[in-house]
Design a protein around this motif. Sequence first.
Motif, PDB file in Angstrom:
ATOM      1  N   ILE A 269       3.958  18.466 -13.548  1.00  0.00           N
ATOM      2  CA  ILE A 269       5.587  19.528 -13.594  1.00  0.00           C
ATOM      3  C   ILE A 269       5.623  19.704 -14.968  1.00  0.00           C
ATOM      4  O   ILE A 269       5.483  20.419 -16.136  1.00  0.00           O
ATOM      5  CB  ILE A 269       6.908  18.564 -13.080  1.00  0.00           C
ATOM      6  N   SER A 270       4.878  18.288 -16.130  1.00  0.00           N
ATOM      7  CA  SER A 270       4.403  17.964 -17.161  1.00  0.00           C
ATOM      8  C   SER A 270       3.553  19.208 -17.942  1.00  0.00           C
ATOM      9  O   SER A 270       3.515  20.105 -19.044  1.00  0.00           O
ATOM     10  CB  SER A 270       3.973  16.911 -17.963  1.00  0.00           C
ATOM     11  N   ALA A 271       2.308  19.286 -17.394  1.00  0.00           N
ATOM     12  CA  ALA A 271       1.218  20.057 -17.378  1.00  0.00           C
ATOM     13  C   ALA A 271       1.951  21.279 -16.692  1.00  0.00           C
ATOM     14  O   ALA A 271       1.459  22.381 -17.616  1.00  0.00           O
ATOM     15  CB  ALA A 271       0.021  20.117 -16.842  1.00  0.00           C
ATOM     16  N   SER A 272       2.659  21.980 -16.503  1.00  0.00           N
ATOM     17  CA  SER A 272       3.557  23.525 -16.012  1.00  0.00           C
ATOM     18  C   SER A 272       4.744  23.603 -17.137  1.00  0.00           C
ATOM     19  O   SER A 272       4.266  24.814 -17.944  1.00  0.00           O
ATOM     20  CB  SER A 272       4.135  23.442 -15.027  1.00  0.00           C
ATOM     21  N   VAL A 273       4.971  23.063 -18.088  1.00  0.00           N
ATOM     22  CA  VAL A 273       5.762  22.693 -19.019  1.00  0.00           C
ATOM     23  C   VAL A 273       5.323  23.160 -19.830  1.00  0.00           C
ATOM     24  O   VAL A 273       5.892  23.759 -20.725  1.00  0.00           O
ATOM     25  CB  VAL A 273       6.894  21.614 -18.842  1.00  0.00           C
ATOM     26  N   LEU A 274       3.896  22.379 -20.156  1.00  0.00           N
ATOM     27  CA  LEU A 274       3.550  23.452 -21.909  1.00  0.00           C
ATOM     28  C   LEU A 274       2.961  24.326 -21.366  1.00  0.00           C
ATOM     29  O   LEU A 274       2.880  25.439 -22.379  1.00  0.00           O
ATOM     30  CB  LEU A 274       2.108  21.695 -21.222  1.00  0.00           C
ATOM     31  N   VAL A 275       2.363  24.930 -19.971  1.00  0.00           N
ATOM     32  CA  VAL A 275       1.719  25.774 -20.316  1.00  0.00           C
ATOM     33  C   VAL A 275       3.182  26.473 -20.282  1.00  0.00           C
ATOM     34  O   VAL A 275       2.899  27.954 -21.129  1.00  0.00           O
ATOM     35  CB  VAL A 275       1.073  25.890 -18.750  1.00  0.00           C
ATOM     36  N   LEU A 276       4.107  26.708 -20.380  1.00  0.00           N
ATOM     37  CA  LEU A 276       5.105  27.569 -20.116  1.00  0.00           C
ATOM     38  C   LEU A 276       5.887  27.475 -21.838  1.00  0.00           C
ATOM     39  O   LEU A 276       6.292  29.034 -22.674  1.00  0.00           O
ATOM     40  CB  LEU A 276       6.562  27.672 -19.929  1.00  0.00           C
ATOM     41  N   ILE A 277       5.548  26.575 -22.192  1.00  0.00           N
ATOM     42  CA  ILE A 277       6.003  26.707 -23.956  1.00  0.00           C
ATOM     43  C   ILE A 277       4.642  26.857 -24.902  1.00  0.00           C
ATOM     44  O   ILE A 277       4.766  28.416 -25.498  1.00  0.00           O
ATOM     45  CB  ILE A 277       6.210  25.134 -24.681  1.00  0.00           C
TER      46      ILE A 277
ATOM     47  N   ALA B 161       0.619  -0.869  -0.406  1.00  0.00           N
ATOM     48  CA  ALA B 161      -0.631  -0.299  -0.414  1.00  0.00           C
ATOM     49  C   ALA B 161       1.483   1.124   0.474  1.00  0.00           C
ATOM     50  O   ALA B 161       0.730   1.682  -0.601  1.00  0.00           O
ATOM     51  CB  ALA B 161      -1.333  -0.471   1.235  1.00  0.00           C
ATOM     52  N   LEU B 162       1.559   1.274   0.927  1.00  0.00           N
ATOM     53  CA  LEU B 162       2.491   2.928   0.333  1.00  0.00           C
ATOM     54  C   LEU B 162       3.516   2.522  -0.151  1.00  0.00           C
ATOM     55  O   LEU B 162       3.497   3.677  -0.912  1.00  0.00           O
ATOM     56  CB  LEU B 162       3.871   2.190   1.622  1.00  0.00           C
ATOM     57  N   ALA B 163       4.086   1.749  -1.086  1.00  0.00           N
ATOM     58  CA  ALA B 163       4.641   1.320  -2.646  1.00  0.00           C
ATOM     59  C   ALA B 163       3.429   1.982  -4.029  1.00  0.00           C
ATOM     60  O   ALA B 163       3.978   2.961  -3.898  1.00  0.00           O
ATOM     61  CB  ALA B 163       5.111   0.255  -2.884  1.00  0.00           C
ATOM     62  N   MET B 164       1.840   1.962  -3.137  1.00  0.00           N
ATOM     63  CA  MET B 164       0.724   2.082  -4.060  1.00  0.00           C
ATOM     64  C   MET B 164       1.440   4.226  -3.655  1.00  0.00           C
ATOM     65  O   MET B 164       0.500   4.062  -4.926  1.00  0.00           O
ATOM     66  CB  MET B 164       0.343   1.145  -4.010  1.00  0.00           C
ATOM     67  N   LEU B 165       1.105   4.145  -2.945  1.00  0.00           N
ATOM     68  CA  LEU B 165       0.933   5.416  -2.373  1.00  0.00           C
ATOM     69  C   LEU B 165       1.929   6.110  -3.279  1.00  0.00           C
ATOM     70  O   LEU B 165       1.865   7.231  -3.275  1.00  0.00           O
ATOM     71  CB  LEU B 165       1.045   5.838  -0.977  1.00  0.00           C
ATOM     72  N   LEU B 166       3.135   6.269  -2.978  1.00  0.00           N
ATOM     73  CA  LEU B 166       4.304   6.609  -3.203  1.00  0.00           C
ATOM     74  C   LEU B 166       4.248   6.847  -5.384  1.00  0.00           C
ATOM     75  O   LEU B 166       4.851   7.626  -5.416  1.00  0.00           O
ATOM     76  CB  LEU B 166       5.394   5.944  -2.957  1.00  0.00           C
ATOM     77  N   LEU B 167       3.989   5.641  -5.886  1.00  0.00           N
ATOM     78  CA  LEU B 167       4.013   5.492  -6.818  1.00  0.00           C
ATOM     79  C   LEU B 167       2.593   6.683  -7.290  1.00  0.00           C
ATOM     80  O   LEU B 167       3.305   7.744  -8.331  1.00  0.00           O
ATOM     81  CB  LEU B 167       3.918   4.129  -7.400  1.00  0.00           C
ATOM     82  N   THR B 168       2.034   6.489  -7.111  1.00  0.00           N
ATOM     83  CA  THR B 168       0.340   7.198  -7.354  1.00  0.00           C
ATOM     84  C   THR B 168       1.094   9.249  -6.951  1.00  0.00           C
ATOM     85  O   THR B 168       1.112   9.561  -8.000  1.00  0.00           O
ATOM     86  CB  THR B 168      -0.526   6.937  -6.137  1.00  0.00           C
ATOM     87  N   LEU B 169       2.133   9.411  -5.865  1.00  0.00           N
ATOM     88  CA  LEU B 169       2.610  10.691  -5.768  1.00  0.00           C
ATOM     89  C   LEU B 169       3.039  11.159  -6.658  1.00  0.00           C
ATOM     90  O   LEU B 169       3.075  12.427  -6.985  1.00  0.00           O
ATOM     91  CB  LEU B 169       2.829  11.119  -4.329  1.00  0.00           C
ATOM     92  N   ALA B 170       4.101  10.297  -7.068  1.00  0.00           N
ATOM     93  CA  ALA B 170       4.964  10.623  -8.537  1.00  0.00           C
ATOM     94  C   ALA B 170       4.262  10.891  -9.255  1.00  0.00           C
ATOM     95  O   ALA B 170       4.556  11.434 -10.618  1.00  0.00           O
ATOM     96  CB  ALA B 170       6.420   9.077  -7.992  1.00  0.00           C
ATOM     97  N   GLY B 171       3.300   9.705  -9.418  1.00  0.00           N
ATOM     98  CA  GLY B 171       2.705   9.752 -10.743  1.00  0.00           C
ATOM     99  C   GLY B 171       2.330  11.845 -10.686  1.00  0.00           C
ATOM    100  O   GLY B 171       1.883  12.598 -11.944  1.00  0.00           O
ATOM    101  N   LEU B 172       1.242  12.150 -10.350  1.00  0.00           N
ATOM    102  CA  LEU B 172       0.556  12.633  -9.773  1.00  0.00           C
ATOM    103  C   LEU B 172       1.488  14.281 -10.086  1.00  0.00           C
ATOM    104  O   LEU B 172       1.222  14.984 -10.580  1.00  0.00           O
ATOM    105  CB  LEU B 172      -0.133  13.027  -8.416  1.00  0.00           C
ATOM    106  N   THR B 173       3.198  14.158  -9.657  1.00  0.00           N
ATOM    107  CA  THR B 173       4.056  15.024  -9.482  1.00  0.00           C
ATOM    108  C   THR B 173       4.582  15.007 -10.945  1.00  0.00           C
ATOM    109  O   THR B 173       4.959  16.378 -11.947  1.00  0.00           O
ATOM    110  CB  THR B 173       5.423  14.757  -8.169  1.00  0.00           C
ATOM    111  N   PHE B 174       4.244  13.681 -11.533  1.00  0.00           N
ATOM    112  CA  PHE B 174       5.435  13.983 -13.234  1.00  0.00           C
ATOM    113  C   PHE B 174       3.659  14.688 -13.691  1.00  0.00           C
ATOM    114  O   PHE B 174       4.078  15.593 -14.694  1.00  0.00           O
ATOM    115  CB  PHE B 174       5.326  12.586 -13.390  1.00  0.00           C
ATOM    116  N   THR B 175       2.851  13.973 -13.536  1.00  0.00           N
ATOM    117  CA  THR B 175       1.691  15.268 -14.209  1.00  0.00           C
ATOM    118  C   THR B 175       1.901  16.554 -14.503  1.00  0.00           C
ATOM    119  O   THR B 175       1.599  17.168 -15.284  1.00  0.00           O
ATOM    120  CB  THR B 175       0.376  14.064 -13.939  1.00  0.00           C
TER     121      THR B 175
END
Length: 456
Positions: A448-456, A432-446
Amino acid sequence: MGRSVLELWLLWSVVMRVMIALPIAYSASSTSSQEALLVSRIAFGSCANQSAPQPIWNAIIDFDPQIFIWLGDNIYGDVRRPFKLFGKERTIGPWKNVPRFIPSSEREMQSRYKKTKTNPGYSRLLENTKVIGTWDDHDYGLNDAGKEFNGKITSQRLLLDFLDEPQDSPRRKQAGVYTSYTFGPVDRQIKVILLDTRYHRDPLFSDGSILGSSQWTWLESELKGPASALTIIGSSIQVISNLSAITGPIFYLECWGRFPKERERLFKLIADSKRDGVFFISGDVHFGEITRYDCATGYPLFDITASGITQAVEKAVPPPLNFIVRFVAWLAPTTMRVMGQHCRRKSCTYGQPNFGAIEIDWDATPVTVKMEVRDVNGFPVLSVNTSLLELQAQSVGALYSIKPGEYRKHCSLEVTLPWIVRHRLAILFFCALAMLLLTLAGLTFTAISASVLVLI
């Protein structure tokens, strides 16, 4: 005529002297012998925070016990610092720099005992009930402490004052608060042995001693002494259940199972004493549970855990999250736990405030013993019915033996369970902890990616 009067007067004087001397000799004959009043109802409990509401005393009084037994944490006498992960005083995490628990002053301990003793419900119980008890870590003076605790001599005096122990009691002169009592007439006696699992206990993880040599010698003499119909051994920590074997490495609980050599020695001593009718009562863990071990003495050994008067695991989390506590309790392997249809929870544990109740029907044939954990309203939540006949050693010892590699309910210790079964709570937790960390990592990556697209 004068001579007859003189003889009668002398006879009367002798009788009166004997009558006056009898109670004194009787009370001094053991650690605390009692009058031969038949005892049929005993209540017990533990873990009572003096600063919390204690409505459960009403249910205990309604049960009308002749004896109430404190099993430890009768007050919370130490100081608990709040959880702090960061800052100057960090109490949790691998970088903590101060202990979470520290001892309080003697004056503060006295104040907390006074608060409990003057509680209206407890005061009413004292009016008609014999109260006895031992301690656990928080009234000993420090969480999880053993023989290394420097304040134990003062703590012993304060506990015995709270229990109204006579000033000339042997308990005030010995190292530790262990003692025994005998209640009831000769043919229907109940012996209560209260252990001290703190004063002489070696450090956790040491597999050293819990009782210390002097207390072991005393316990052997108690168990090998005169027989009694029932023998109740009070231990502040659980004797039969070893939940640490299935909850580690997430968290650990104190119990006899963490000192396997000591527990084996205890079981062997009971078996060697040839004493029938022995069972345990315990506290400490903040939930109710009844466990059973069939492979020690030739008859089932029960351990009725009542914890606590105020402290309970389901109260430690917000009510909407209680289902998680109950799910974890249900998922935990139940090697020794008594499971039955009369349990209020499917796990056959109870995580709300509770107390223990023992009822003996001396008029039944055979004599029956009802062991229960009851809720704040006095209703049973866990229950076992047995008899004195069932608590006698069987003639066929093989019935209670187990072969190497064999698994048997109420016989195989938790540490002998298959690895994947024993550690399934830890596996679930880390997944459960691993899934939570993966989910947080995925949300963080998403993000960051959205922020980069907005800046471009």
